[in-house]
Design a protein around this motif. Structure first.
Motif, mmCIF file in Angstrom:
data_model
loop_
_atom_site.group_PDB
_atom_site.id
_atom_site.type_symbol
_atom_site.label_atom_id
_atom_site.label_comp_id
_atom_site.label_asym_id
_atom_site.label_seq_id
_atom_site.Cartn_x
_atom_site.Cartn_y
_atom_site.Cartn_z
ATOM 1 N N HIS A 77 -13.041 -5.483 2.161
ATOM 2 C CA HIS A 77 -11.976 -4.516 1.911
ATOM 3 C C HIS A 77 -11.567 -3.818 3.212
ATOM 4 C CE1 HIS A 77 -10.906 -0.173 1.004
ATOM 5 N NE2 HIS A 77 -9.910 -0.840 0.449
ATOM 6 N N SER A 78 -10.264 -3.677 3.405
ATOM 7 C CA SER A 78 -9.703 -2.844 4.466
ATOM 8 C C SER A 78 -10.322 -3.183 5.830
ATOM 9 C CB SER A 78 -9.905 -1.368 4.106
ATOM 10 O OG SER A 78 -9.176 -0.522 4.950
ATOM 11 N N ASP A 102 -6.599 -6.026 0.318
ATOM 12 C CA ASP A 102 -5.625 -5.139 0.961
ATOM 13 C C ASP A 102 -5.844 -5.068 2.474
ATOM 14 O OD1 ASP A 102 -3.361 -3.898 -0.246
ATOM 15 O OD2 ASP A 102 -4.054 -1.958 0.457
ATOM 16 N N ALA A 191 -3.313 -8.316 -2.504
ATOM 17 C CA ALA A 191 -2.356 -7.329 -2.000
ATOM 18 C C ALA A 191 -2.229 -6.197 -3.003
ATOM 19 C CB ALA A 191 -1.001 -7.994 -1.762
ATOM 20 N N CYS A 192 -2.580 -4.995 -2.577
ATOM 21 C CA CYS A 192 -2.603 -3.843 -3.484
ATOM 22 C C CYS A 192 -1.540 -2.812 -3.125
ATOM 23 C CB CYS A 192 -3.980 -3.193 -3.465
ATOM 24 S SG CYS A 192 -5.317 -4.313 -3.939
ATOM 25 N N SER A 193 -1.601 -2.286 -1.916
ATOM 26 C CA SER A 193 -0.650 -1.259 -1.504
ATOM 27 C C SER A 193 0.571 -1.849 -0.804
ATOM 28 C CB SER A 193 -1.333 -0.235 -0.593
ATOM 29 O OG SER A 193 -1.825 -0.842 0.583
ATOM 30 N N SER A 222 -1.308 -10.446 -6.267
ATOM 31 C CA SER A 222 -0.942 -9.034 -6.302
ATOM 32 C C SER A 222 -1.817 -8.264 -7.288
ATOM 33 C CB SER A 222 0.529 -8.873 -6.687
ATOM 34 O OG SER A 222 1.369 -9.392 -5.680
ATOM 35 N N HIS A 227 -4.702 1.615 -2.013
ATOM 36 C CA HIS A 227 -5.426 0.830 -1.018
ATOM 37 C C HIS A 227 -6.907 0.650 -1.368
ATOM 38 C CE1 HIS A 227 -6.424 -0.769 2.914
ATOM 39 N NE2 HIS A 227 -7.269 0.219 3.158
#
Length: 245
Positions: A77-78, A102, A191-193, A222, A227
């Motif tokens: 994540h991130s 994301d 893809a979240c944000s 999606s 985020h």
């Protein structure tokens, strides 16, 4: 062993400990899978490369992760996205699929801070100079910076921030050493944000950090939320992972 069982190795992004994945991991286990979350180091001397080593150490342990008999699905994540990309490239035989939540890859040696606007870089460097680490910002600052906290209940966000871990300067200011890309390894961006359509122009333009996402080994799915989907939509994220995203 449960028939069709998959083993997931879940890696948290900036400021989060392994417990951020608790709800997702519990959901995956309820579906008959194995799930282990990695606790990345947050000591003063830690770097992006030492975070790669943290992941590789779990993958290399005799009974890890969670006694996995074969390759695992590695989920980052991130800020853990580039870390997991490098780990997957350097331990290819242990990885069945790479999932980036994301986030995306970064070129060899490029740091997270290099992908933020100049004014944000200046503010981050000032904080690091003053404190030697980067604490988790308040909710309003995260939202303003594009790290949307949408969907996270206030009490949960407050709890997560209270338990957050300041990122050492070396993690923020250094990049990872990439290995050799293998196009036979399936790779997915959740893809979240943002939407897949948001990054298509960047892929087409060949922007570093995005261009490789146009390869045949990359796919997109999606999950519209903020985020931090392991906090805002843990059940839906687990469902996507279990479906082979």
């Amino acid at each position: 062993m449960v028939r069709g069982m998959t083993t997931y190795l879940l890696v948290p992004g900036f400021w989060l400990g392994a417990s951020a994945w608790d709800a997702v991991a519990a959901d995956l286990r309820a579906r008959g899978h194995e799930a282990t979350a990695v606790e990345l180091g947050h000591a003063p001397g830690d770097t992006a490369e030492s975070h790669v080593s943290d992941v590789l150490d779990v993958l290399a342990a005799p009974a890890a992760p969670a006694g996995a008999p074969g390759p695992v699905v590695l989920v980052g994540h991130s800020g853990a996205g580039p870390v997991c990309v490098a780990a997957a490239e350097r331990a290819r035989d242990r990885i069945a699929r790479l999932v980036l939540v994301d986030t995306g890859p970064l070129p060899d040696g490029v740091a997270q801070i290099d992908f933020t606007p100049p004014e944000a870089q200046a503010a981050t460097r000032a904080t690091l100079a003053a404190h030697g680490a980067l604490p988790m910002p308040p909710r309003a600052e995260l939202d303003a910076a594009g790290s949307s906290t949408a969907g996270i209940p206030d009490p949960l966000f407050d709890e997560v921030r209270a338990r957050s871990l300041a990122e050492p300067a070396g993690v923020v200011l250094t990049g990872v050493r990439r290995g050799e890309t293998d196009e036979t390894l399936p790779k997915t961006v959740v893809a979240c944000s943002f939407t897949p359509g948001d990054i298509r122009p960047l892929i087409d333009a060949g922007v570093p950090g995005f261009a490789e996402l146009g390869g045949p080994d990359w796919s997109f799915v999606s999950l519209p939320t903020g985020h931090w989907p392991m906090l805002s939509e843990p059940g839906r994220l687990a469902e996507l992972l279990a479906a082979g995203t």
